[in-house]
Design a protein around this motif. Structure first.
Motif, PDB file in Angstrom:
ATOM      1  N   TYR A  35       0.803  -1.200  -0.014  1.00  0.00           N
ATOM      2  CA  TYR A  35       0.030  -0.064  -0.202  1.00  0.00           C
ATOM      3  C   TYR A  35       0.760   1.251  -0.059  1.00  0.00           C
ATOM      4  O   TYR A  35       1.716   1.323   0.726  1.00  0.00           O
ATOM      5  N   GLY A  82       1.260   2.948   3.390  1.00  0.00           N
ATOM      6  CA  GLY A  82       1.102   1.882   4.336  1.00  0.00           C
ATOM      7  C   GLY A  82       2.098   2.300   5.524  1.00  0.00           C
ATOM      8  O   GLY A  82       3.069   2.867   5.403  1.00  0.00           O
ATOM      9  N   LYS A  83       1.518   1.758   6.990  1.00  0.00           N
ATOM     10  CA  LYS A  83       2.383   2.325   7.767  1.00  0.00           C
ATOM     11  C   LYS A  83       3.177   1.671   8.572  1.00  0.00           C
ATOM     12  O   LYS A  83       3.838   1.783   9.627  1.00  0.00           O
ATOM     13  N   PHE A  98      -9.399   3.716   8.212  1.00  0.00           N
ATOM     14  CA  PHE A  98      -9.072   3.416   6.996  1.00  0.00           C
ATOM     15  C   PHE A  98      -7.851   2.316   6.844  1.00  0.00           C
ATOM     16  O   PHE A  98      -6.853   2.835   6.654  1.00  0.00           O
ATOM     17  N   CYS A  99      -8.532   1.172   7.080  1.00  0.00           N
ATOM     18  CA  CYS A  99      -7.480   0.119   7.270  1.00  0.00           C
ATOM     19  C   CYS A  99      -6.356  -0.096   6.084  1.00  0.00           C
ATOM     20  O   CYS A  99      -5.247  -0.585   6.472  1.00  0.00           O
ATOM     21  N   GLY A 100      -6.822   0.064   4.933  1.00  0.00           N
ATOM     22  CA  GLY A 100      -5.906  -0.159   3.811  1.00  0.00           C
ATOM     23  C   GLY A 100      -5.518  -1.678   3.721  1.00  0.00           C
ATOM     24  O   GLY A 100      -6.316  -2.583   4.443  1.00  0.00           O
ATOM     25  N   GLY A 101      -3.965  -1.889   3.814  1.00  0.00           N
ATOM     26  CA  GLY A 101      -3.488  -3.299   3.972  1.00  0.00           C
ATOM     27  C   GLY A 101      -3.641  -3.854   5.532  1.00  0.00           C
ATOM     28  O   GLY A 101      -3.369  -4.994   5.508  1.00  0.00           O
ATOM     29  N   ASN A 152      -1.975  -2.739   8.031  1.00  0.00           N
ATOM     30  CA  ASN A 152      -0.396  -3.021   8.774  1.00  0.00           C
ATOM     31  C   ASN A 152      -0.679  -2.453  10.346  1.00  0.00           C
ATOM     32  O   ASN A 152       0.027  -3.058  11.305  1.00  0.00           O
ATOM     33  N   ASP A 191     -12.623  -0.330   5.759  1.00  0.00           N
ATOM     34  CA  ASP A 191     -12.002   0.724   4.379  1.00  0.00           C
ATOM     35  C   ASP A 191     -13.102   0.692   3.564  1.00  0.00           C
ATOM     36  O   ASP A 191     -14.120  -0.304   3.366  1.00  0.00           O
ATOM     37  N   PHE A 192     -13.314   1.667   2.690  1.00  0.00           N
ATOM     38  CA  PHE A 192     -14.594   1.703   1.871  1.00  0.00           C
ATOM     39  C   PHE A 192     -14.189   0.901   0.734  1.00  0.00           C
ATOM     40  O   PHE A 192     -14.975   0.931  -0.379  1.00  0.00           O
ATOM     41  N   ASP A 219     -17.861   3.959   3.990  1.00  0.00           N
ATOM     42  CA  ASP A 219     -17.391   5.488   3.940  1.00  0.00           C
ATOM     43  C   ASP A 219     -17.291   5.468   5.287  1.00  0.00           C
ATOM     44  O   ASP A 219     -18.381   5.270   6.169  1.00  0.00           O
ATOM     45  N   PHE A 220     -16.123   6.247   5.972  1.00  0.00           N
ATOM     46  CA  PHE A 220     -15.981   6.581   7.472  1.00  0.00           C
ATOM     47  C   PHE A 220     -17.179   7.399   7.725  1.00  0.00           C
ATOM     48  O   PHE A 220     -17.582   7.278   9.065  1.00  0.00           O
ATOM     49  N   ASP A 230      -6.155   6.907   9.150  1.00  0.00           N
ATOM     50  CA  ASP A 230      -5.335   6.888   8.324  1.00  0.00           C
ATOM     51  C   ASP A 230      -5.842   7.358   7.014  1.00  0.00           C
ATOM     52  O   ASP A 230      -5.777   6.286   6.041  1.00  0.00           O
ATOM     53  N   PRO A 255      -6.447   8.951   3.115  1.00  0.00           N
ATOM     54  CA  PRO A 255      -5.516   9.181   1.840  1.00  0.00           C
ATOM     55  C   PRO A 255      -5.131  10.742   2.138  1.00  0.00           C
ATOM     56  O   PRO A 255      -5.916  11.554   2.641  1.00  0.00           O
ATOM     57  N   TYR A 302      -4.860   4.746  -4.614  1.00  0.00           N
ATOM     58  CA  TYR A 302      -6.468   4.584  -4.218  1.00  0.00           C
ATOM     59  C   TYR A 302      -6.933   5.900  -4.294  1.00  0.00           C
ATOM     60  O   TYR A 302      -8.295   6.532  -4.064  1.00  0.00           O
TER      61      TYR A 302
HETATM   62  C1  LIG Z   1      -3.231   5.625   3.588  1.00  0.00           C
HETATM   63  S1  LIG Z   1      -4.304   4.284   3.056  1.00  0.00           S
HETATM   64  C2  LIG Z   1      -4.481   3.478   4.828  1.00  0.00           C
HETATM   65  C3  LIG Z   1      -3.047   2.415   4.993  1.00  0.00           C
HETATM   66  C4  LIG Z   1      -2.975   1.590   6.021  1.00  0.00           C
HETATM   67  N1  LIG Z   1      -3.188   2.537   7.306  1.00  0.00           N
HETATM   68  C5  LIG Z   1      -1.779   0.673   6.037  1.00  0.00           C
HETATM   69  O1  LIG Z   1      -0.880   0.759   6.861  1.00  0.00           O
HETATM   70  O2  LIG Z   1      -1.742  -0.166   5.118  1.00  0.00           O
HETATM   71  C6  LIG Z   1      -5.929   5.085   3.023  1.00  0.00           C
HETATM   72  C7  LIG Z   1      -7.169   4.080   2.652  1.00  0.00           C
HETATM   73  O3  LIG Z   1      -8.318   5.008   2.964  1.00  0.00           O
HETATM   74  C8  LIG Z   1      -9.354   4.280   2.242  1.00  0.00           C
HETATM   75  N2  LIG Z   1     -10.357   5.133   1.975  1.00  0.00           N
HETATM   76  C9  LIG Z   1     -10.583   6.365   0.975  1.00  0.00           C
HETATM   77  N3  LIG Z   1     -11.475   7.210   1.299  1.00  0.00           N
HETATM   78  C10 LIG Z   1     -12.464   6.539   2.238  1.00  0.00           C
HETATM   79  C11 LIG Z   1     -13.515   6.734   2.897  1.00  0.00           C
HETATM   80  N4  LIG Z   1     -14.395   7.923   2.447  1.00  0.00           N
HETATM   81  N5  LIG Z   1     -14.023   6.116   3.777  1.00  0.00           N
HETATM   82  C12 LIG Z   1     -13.237   4.910   4.181  1.00  0.00           C
HETATM   83  N6  LIG Z   1     -12.123   4.472   3.701  1.00  0.00           N
HETATM   84  C13 LIG Z   1     -11.571   5.219   2.542  1.00  0.00           C
HETATM   85  C14 LIG Z   1      -8.423   3.756   0.832  1.00  0.00           C
HETATM   86  O4  LIG Z   1      -9.233   2.930   0.340  1.00  0.00           O
HETATM   87  C15 LIG Z   1      -7.357   3.364   1.338  1.00  0.00           C
HETATM   88  O5  LIG Z   1      -7.298   2.023   1.686  1.00  0.00           O
END
Ligand SMILES: C[S@@+](CC[C@H](N)C(=O)[O-])C[C@H]1O[C@@H](n2cnc3c(N)ncnc32)[C@H](O)[C@@H]1O
Length: 302
Positions: free
Chosen positions: A8, A11-12, A34-37, A39, A53-54, A189-190, A207, A209, A217
């Motif tokens: 990602y 990714g953190k 906003f869990c993404g991968g 991590n 995550d959305f 969506d959050f 976390d 974007p 993304y």
């Molecule tokens: C910076 S990444 C997260 C990385 C994660 N913390 C990691 O370490 O792998 C941001 C995430 O926010 C998600 N995202 C974007 N817009 C969103 C929304 N409106 N609601 C929820 N998730 C959203 C994206 O799909 C993406 O996976």
């Protein structure tokens, strides 16, 4: 600590040694908004983890890793590699495919990868089989990323690597971790997350974007100033409900400043801004003008 097998941008994993000590000691439910991968959620100490995550594909893959026995997942990946006659360097070495590590395996895998991608894009149902096949695509795709075009078709080209030893052990450790933690997955969506379900023993980590940097993304204008404002309102609301939160972001990056974030911090002196020591690319070290370097921060309300 285990690293996510999903690669990602943002990714953190590398930041965990700086972020985790700033989290509260006692957490009942950890909300990875906003869990993404995954991590962060996979490595935090809490009684339960709520992964949200959305992106339905990311949540689909993580849910499959949680629900299906590890041996079955690995078997599925290996069977798919065999069925599509993709490379298996850890078993056969690079010479077998007339490739080397520097050039990578793209040339050998390209046609088989395109066939796999087409078959995947034609799947009618979004079930565990779909998400595991998507993960095989991710293993063989460019930079191990996930990207869909506007018509919902996976569209990354073939990458340089395959399911090598490093990837195998990353996946294996991550599945073990996910299967051992008490967790639930949410695909929303959050702004749709009802904060009434949380209380002062819980902890929300955001976390999002980053407004001033670019990631896959966020390519199709996914994150906007409006969402940025909505997020700060969401966090203020958590604070009003005595729910602890931490927000990751960058205040400045490559000469740009996130003025909305800056203003929110000025308006809310009760929040703490921790400056982290991190650069997304090594080239940052060579940048003479320090204002071009990212100011990565963690903002907390405790
Ligand atoms: C910076 S990444 C997260 C990385 C994660 N913390 C990691 O370490 O792998 C941001 C995430 O926010 C998600 N995202 C974007 N817009 C969103 C929304 N409106 N609601 C929820 N998730 C959203 C994206 O799909 C993406 O996976």
């Amino acid at each position: 600590m285990v690293a996510s097998p999903l690669n990602y941008t943002g990714g953190k994993f590398k930041l965990l040694p700086q972020i985790l000590p700033l989290f509260p000691q006692e957490i009942d439910t950890f909300v990875d908004l906003f869990c993404g991968g995954g991590n962060v959620g996979a490595n935090v100490r809490a009684n339960a983890v709520f992964f949200n995550d959305f992106d339905s594909n990311v949540i689909g893959i993580l849910s499959a890793f949680k629900a299906i026995p590890k041996e079955e997942i690995i078997q599925f990946i290996n069977n798919t590699i065999e069925d599509y006659r993709l490379s298996n360097v850890s078993a056969n070495g690079y010479d077998f495919y007339d490739c080397d590590s520097a050039k990578g395996l793209g040339q050998y895998n390209r046609n088989q990868f395109l066939q796999l991608r087409e078959d995947f894009n034609n799947l009618p149902q979004r079930d565990y089989h779909y998400y595991l096949l998507l993960y095989v695509l991710v293993i063989f795709s460019f930079n191990n990323q996930i990207r869909f075009n506007q018509s919902g078709k996976f569209n990354l080209p073939v990458g340089k690597r395959d399911f090598n030893g490093k990837m195998q052990s990353k996946l294996s450790q991550f599945i073990d971790k996910l299967q051992e933690v008490n967790c639930v997955f949410s695909n929303a969506d959050f702004r749709q997350i009802d904060i009434e379900q949380f209380d002062e023993n819980d902890f929300v980590y955001a976390d999002p974007p980053y407004l001033i940097t670019c990631a896959t993304y966020n390519e199709q204008g996914g994150w906007t100033e409006l969402l940025e404002h909505d997020l700060y309102e969401f966090l203020n609301n958590l604070h009003a409900h005595n729910i602890r939160f931490a927000l990751s972001n960058v205040l400045t990056s490559k000469g740009k400043t996130n003025t909305i974030l800056q203003q929110w911090l000025e308006d809310n002196p009760q929040y703490n801004c921790h400056h982290l020591n991190y650069t997304y690319s090594n080239s940052n070290y060579q940048v003479k003008d320090r204002t071009l370097v990212s100011d990565e921060v963690l903002i907390t309300n405790y």
